[in-house]
Design an enzyme around this catalytic site. Structure first.
Site, PDB file in Angstrom:
ATOM      1  N   GLU A  68       0.817  -1.210   0.000  1.00 19.62           N
ATOM      2  CA  GLU A  68       0.000   0.000   0.000  1.00 19.62           C
ATOM      3  C   GLU A  68       0.860   1.273   0.000  1.00 19.62           C
ATOM      4  O   GLU A  68       0.507   2.265  -0.643  1.00 19.62           O
ATOM      5  CB  GLU A  68      -0.946   0.014   1.202  1.00 19.62           C
ATOM      6  N   HIS A  71       1.857   2.200  -3.489  1.00 20.04           N
ATOM      7  CA  HIS A  71       0.801   2.938  -4.197  1.00 20.04           C
ATOM      8  C   HIS A  71       0.846   4.426  -3.822  1.00 20.04           C
ATOM      9  O   HIS A  71       0.766   5.311  -4.687  1.00 20.04           O
ATOM     10  CB  HIS A  71      -0.582   2.387  -3.817  1.00 20.04           C
TER      11      HIS A  71
END
Length: 379
Positions: A68, A71
């Protein structure tokens, strides 16, 4: 998905954990320590199985966090604000407040997560090979091998071409590149997500009825989540398509009534409440927005504390406000309308408040857009 508690910041992005992570963490640790490890490596003490299961679960979630964070880092490099990262029951989510400027950026932002998971899988796989060559044949090898497999599986699952998975973003980027229509691309990816969700529910129920245990129920739950999330994404995509080209200044309520953050809740209720026709009140200082208070926040203040409580104390603080410019595209603002501001944005020119955008303003904009897009014979 709301964070139950915060872990801090990574790469300048707030990182939090939802309570539901405890469920999947406990499930992973239990399956490894009570089933997989004892079957593969019998005759070890119970504490060794438990320690290996807990350690593997912790490292797995660190890898999920790395997925994550990647990202978020790439999104920030493309000028997209990242509100935070939250780990929860079905993995993790990086909350992006904005959209990719072009298909290439969409592809890079979506693709980096599965790539990181794949690289982690290769890394742990290489360690497992080295351990095996060194003659290790115990829980350490088993833990590292499991981490290699689960990260590769995570990468493969995430590139399935269905929203809201990363593969759905990749599919959306490809369709966007081919058609030039962002909204159409998002709808295609969302419908693919709905199809994948139905397939996973069917497969999960079949596995459960065939006696394969709780794994089938877990697949069905993931499918159910995908269907719900894909529906939300399709509605957002259609909303974005309807509002394409509309600017914030065209839908905002200009020059809204304001109040001072030093005004007490009691004074507001006694002297301003019935004269004020909106449900959100910007708080300003020399024309600058310093807070936003809603009637729900005022209502939540106990009556016996209203004389000692200021509007500033119950408001959404300046750092949490959603600010927009009149010339900004409304579709760029929509993803940011979450959190403290209760679905509202304050519109500024320079640092001076010039308007407010509320859910009612957006609803009216959607109605006007639908009238604009109707064929002439249906008006």
């Amino acid at each position: 998905m709301r964070a139950t508690f915060r872990l801090g910041r990574i790469a300048g992005v707030p990182v939090g954990v939802n309570w539901s992570v405890l469920v999947i963490f406990a499930l992973i640790a239990w399956l490894l320590s009570a089933d997989q490890f004892p079957r593969s490596y019998p005759d070890r003490p119970g504490w060794a199985y438990l320690s290996a299961g807990l350690a593997a679960a912790v490292v797995f979630f660190l890898g999920l966090l790395a997925h994550e964070v990647s990202h978020a880092v790439v999104a920030k490099r493309h000028g997209i604000q990242v509100a935070g990262i939250t780990l929860w029951l079905f993995g993790g989510v990086a909350e992006l407040r904005g959209e990719a400027p072009d298909p290439g950026a969409e592809l890079r932002i979506a693709g980096i997560g599965p790539l990181v998971s794949l690289l982690l899988g290769v890394f742990f796989g290489a360690i497992a090979v080295l351990l095996a060559l060194a003659g290790q044949d115990g829980l350490l090898l088993g833990s590292v091998s499991w981490l290699a497999g689960i990260n590769v599986l995570l990468a493969v699952f995430n590139i399935l071409p269905a929203a809201p998975l990363d593969g759905g973003r990749l599919l959306s980027a490809a369709v966007w590149k081919a058609t030039g229509d962002r909204a159409r691309a998002s709808v295609v990816a969302a419908r693919a997500g709905w199809v994948l969700g139905v397939l996973l529910i069917g497969l999960g129920l079949w596995q459960f009825l065939a006696g394969y245990g709780v794994g089938g129920i877990w697949l069905a739950l993931i499918g159910w989540f995908l269907i719900g999330a894909a529906g939300v994404e399709e509605r957002q995509a259609r909303l974005g398509g309807a509002l394409s080209g509309v600017r914030v200044g065209e839908v905002m309520t200009p020059q809204p009534q304001t109040a001072s953050a030093e005004l007490t809740v009691a004074d507001f209720v006694d002297h301003y409440l019935f004269a004020y026709r909106h449900t959100a009140l910007p708080l300003t200082e020399d024309g600058r927005p310093v807070g936003l208070v809603t009637l729900d926040r005022v209502r939540g203040t106990p009556a016996d504390r209203r004389t000692a409580t200021t509007l500033g104390e119950v408001s959404c603080r300046a750092d949490d406000l959603v600010l927009a410019r009149p010339e900004e595209q409304l579709t760029d603002l929509l993803p940011r309308l979450t959190g403290c501001a209760d679905g509202r944005a304050l519109v500024v020119t320079g640092d001076q408040l010039v308007g407010i955008v509320s859910p009612s303003d957006i609803s009216r904009a959607v109605q006007r857009a639908s009238l604009r897009d109707q064929p002439a014979g249906h008006r």
